[in-house]
Design a protein around this motif. Sequence first.
Motif, PDB file in Angstrom:
ATOM      1  N   ILE A 272       0.870  -1.171  -0.177  1.00 16.22           N
ATOM      2  CA  ILE A 272      -0.039   0.009  -0.193  1.00 16.22           C
ATOM      3  C   ILE A 272       0.986   1.302  -0.041  1.00 16.22           C
TER       4      ILE A 272
ATOM      5  N   GLN B 211      -3.339   0.703  -3.322  1.00 15.75           N
ATOM      6  CA  GLN B 211      -2.716  -0.447  -3.479  1.00 15.75           C
ATOM      7  C   GLN B 211      -2.030  -0.596  -4.627  1.00 15.75           C
TER       8      GLN B 211
ATOM      9  N   THR C 175       0.068  -3.665  -6.701  1.00 16.80           N
ATOM     10  CA  THR C 175       0.405  -5.034  -6.795  1.00 16.80           C
ATOM     11  C   THR C 175       0.973  -5.552  -7.986  1.00 16.80           C
TER      12      THR C 175
END
Length: 121
Positions: A92, A116, A118
């Motif tokens: 995050i 976020q 990823t």
Amino acid sequence: QIQIVESGGGLVQPGGSLRLSCAAQGNIFVNYDMAWYRQVPGKRRDLVALITKEHTTTYADSVKGRFTISRDNGKQSIYLTMNRLEPEDTAIYFCYARITTLEPIVKNDYWGRGTQVTVAS
């Protein structure tokens, strides 16, 4: 009210790129340092990149040469261009700003809620 608003997070494959944006909003008198931090659940929040109002930059060793922080003082905004992303970059990402406000005249640290990022196949 001071609000720190982040955007630009998402899912990207290893080797890909993302650009994060952060805008500080409210009764801002002086906006000093702004920075990006990142945090994996259960671990400490670490500095990724910092930029002063004079545009001096500082980077974590793990992102040097891959990430670039920039600043638009007129928009009270910072940006993080992330290239050649790795799975270890998954976290995050939080925007930070040190701001002096008017009414009251107070210097404080402010944080966004995080976005976020990823990195996975």
